[in-house]
Design a protein around this motif. Structure first.
Motif, PDB file in Angstrom:
ATOM      1  N   CYS A   1      36.262  34.696  35.203  1.00  0.00           N
ATOM      2  CA  CYS A   1      36.065  33.556  34.306  1.00  0.00           C
ATOM      3  C   CYS A   1      37.154  32.510  34.529  1.00  0.00           C
ATOM      4  O   CYS A   1      37.024  31.377  34.074  1.00  0.00           O
ATOM      5  CB  CYS A   1      36.019  34.008  32.857  1.00  0.00           C
ATOM      6  N   ALA A   2      38.230  32.900  35.226  1.00  0.00           N
ATOM      7  CA  ALA A   2      39.319  31.978  35.535  1.00  0.00           C
ATOM      8  C   ALA A   2      40.074  32.483  36.758  1.00  0.00           C
ATOM      9  O   ALA A   2      40.138  33.688  36.999  1.00  0.00           O
ATOM     10  CB  ALA A   2      40.270  31.858  34.354  1.00  0.00           C
ATOM     11  N   ALA A   3      40.621  31.547  37.519  1.00  0.00           N
ATOM     12  CA  ALA A   3      41.452  31.889  38.674  1.00  0.00           C
ATOM     13  C   ALA A   3      42.620  30.910  38.705  1.00  0.00           C
ATOM     14  O   ALA A   3      42.430  29.709  38.551  1.00  0.00           O
ATOM     15  CB  ALA A   3      40.647  31.796  39.967  1.00  0.00           C
ATOM     16  N   ALA A   4      43.819  31.443  38.870  1.00  0.00           N
ATOM     17  CA  ALA A   4      45.022  30.613  38.846  1.00  0.00           C
ATOM     18  C   ALA A   4      45.913  30.955  40.032  1.00  0.00           C
ATOM     19  O   ALA A   4      45.471  31.580  40.991  1.00  0.00           O
ATOM     20  CB  ALA A   4      45.745  30.795  37.525  1.00  0.00           C
ATOM     21  N   SER A   5      47.178  30.591  39.944  1.00  0.00           N
ATOM     22  CA  SER A   5      48.068  30.741  41.087  1.00  0.00           C
ATOM     23  C   SER A   5      48.457  32.184  41.384  1.00  0.00           C
ATOM     24  O   SER A   5      48.712  32.532  42.535  1.00  0.00           O
ATOM     25  CB  SER A   5      49.327  29.900  40.896  1.00  0.00           C
ATOM     26  N   LEU A   6      48.507  33.054  40.381  1.00  0.00           N
ATOM     27  CA  LEU A   6      48.966  34.426  40.589  1.00  0.00           C
ATOM     28  C   LEU A   6      47.854  35.462  40.529  1.00  0.00           C
ATOM     29  O   LEU A   6      48.036  36.597  40.958  1.00  0.00           O
ATOM     30  CB  LEU A   6      50.037  34.796  39.551  1.00  0.00           C
TER      31      LEU A   6
ATOM     32  N   GLN B   1      43.499  36.322  38.834  1.00  0.00           N
ATOM     33  CA  GLN B   1      42.282  35.857  38.192  1.00  0.00           C
ATOM     34  C   GLN B   1      41.959  36.763  37.015  1.00  0.00           C
ATOM     35  O   GLN B   1      42.500  37.851  36.891  1.00  0.00           O
ATOM     36  CB  GLN B   1      41.138  35.781  39.197  1.00  0.00           C
ATOM     37  N   VAL B   2      41.065  36.279  36.152  1.00  0.00           N
ATOM     38  CA  VAL B   2      40.733  36.994  34.927  1.00  0.00           C
ATOM     39  C   VAL B   2      39.243  37.326  34.923  1.00  0.00           C
ATOM     40  O   VAL B   2      38.413  36.460  35.194  1.00  0.00           O
ATOM     41  CB  VAL B   2      41.086  36.151  33.677  1.00  0.00           C
ATOM     42  N   HIS B   3      38.958  38.587  34.605  1.00  0.00           N
ATOM     43  CA  HIS B   3      37.578  39.063  34.501  1.00  0.00           C
ATOM     44  C   HIS B   3      37.334  39.521  33.071  1.00  0.00           C
ATOM     45  O   HIS B   3      38.204  40.135  32.453  1.00  0.00           O
ATOM     46  CB  HIS B   3      37.351  40.243  35.457  1.00  0.00           C
ATOM     47  N   LEU B   4      36.141  39.246  32.569  1.00  0.00           N
ATOM     48  CA  LEU B   4      35.774  39.728  31.246  1.00  0.00           C
ATOM     49  C   LEU B   4      35.190  41.129  31.380  1.00  0.00           C
ATOM     50  O   LEU B   4      34.513  41.440  32.350  1.00  0.00           O
ATOM     51  CB  LEU B   4      34.763  38.789  30.601  1.00  0.00           C
ATOM     52  N   ALA B   5      35.485  41.962  30.409  1.00  0.00           N
ATOM     53  CA  ALA B   5      35.001  43.341  30.419  1.00  0.00           C
ATOM     54  C   ALA B   5      34.707  43.769  28.995  1.00  0.00           C
ATOM     55  O   ALA B   5      35.161  43.146  28.033  1.00  0.00           O
ATOM     56  CB  ALA B   5      36.046  44.263  31.043  1.00  0.00           C
ATOM     57  N   THR B   6      33.948  44.839  28.875  1.00  0.00           N
ATOM     58  CA  THR B   6      33.693  45.468  27.585  1.00  0.00           C
ATOM     59  C   THR B   6      34.163  46.908  27.691  1.00  0.00           C
ATOM     60  O   THR B   6      33.812  47.622  28.645  1.00  0.00           O
ATOM     61  CB  THR B   6      32.192  45.425  27.229  1.00  0.00           C
TER      62      THR B   6
END
Length: 122
Positions: free
Chosen positions: A81-86, A88-93
């Motif tokens: 859902c997002a990617a940055a310099s260090l 990335q972020v994934h959504l999970a349940t």
């Protein structure tokens, strides 16, 4: 030129780490001081890093949580859902129904940061 600016933007997004962060910092400077092509290219750098390929994601998660890492989640979104310099972020349940944001660090970023810090202490 537009071509050179696009190549710079693409390279910074692929390099990640300190190089991407530098590009992002430059992108928030007064655009009137930059050639228009460079301002546009740095604007795309501000938007974030290129996402890691799925094979890289699988390897990073397996290294952190083990080969059966997917069993830790009821659901895991492979698309970040997002990617940055260090990283990335994934959504999970989680299995109990709680939603979670899973931050995955890009491979080699920790080594790159350590190298950058050593260079600052020359």
């Amino acid at each position: 030129t537009d071509c050179n600016a696009d190549a710079l933007s693409s390279g910074l997004r692929r390099m990640r780490g300190a190089a991407l962060k530098l590009g992002q910092m430059l992108s928030v400077q007064d655009e009137s001081m930059l050639p228009p092509a460079l301002a546009r290219a740095l604007g795309s750098v501000r938007g974030g890093a290129d996402v890691m390929p799925r094979t890289q994601l699988e390897a990073q998660m397996a290294a952190a949580l083990g080969a059966d890492w997917r069993d830790s989640f009821a659901r895991f979104d492979d698309t970040p859902c997002a990617a940055a310099s260090l990283g990335q972020v994934h959504l999970a349940t989680l299995h109990d129904g709680r939603r979670a944001a899973v931050k995955v660090q890009y491979p080699g970023v920790a080594d790159s940061i350590e190298s950058d810090l050593r260079n600052l202490h020359m």
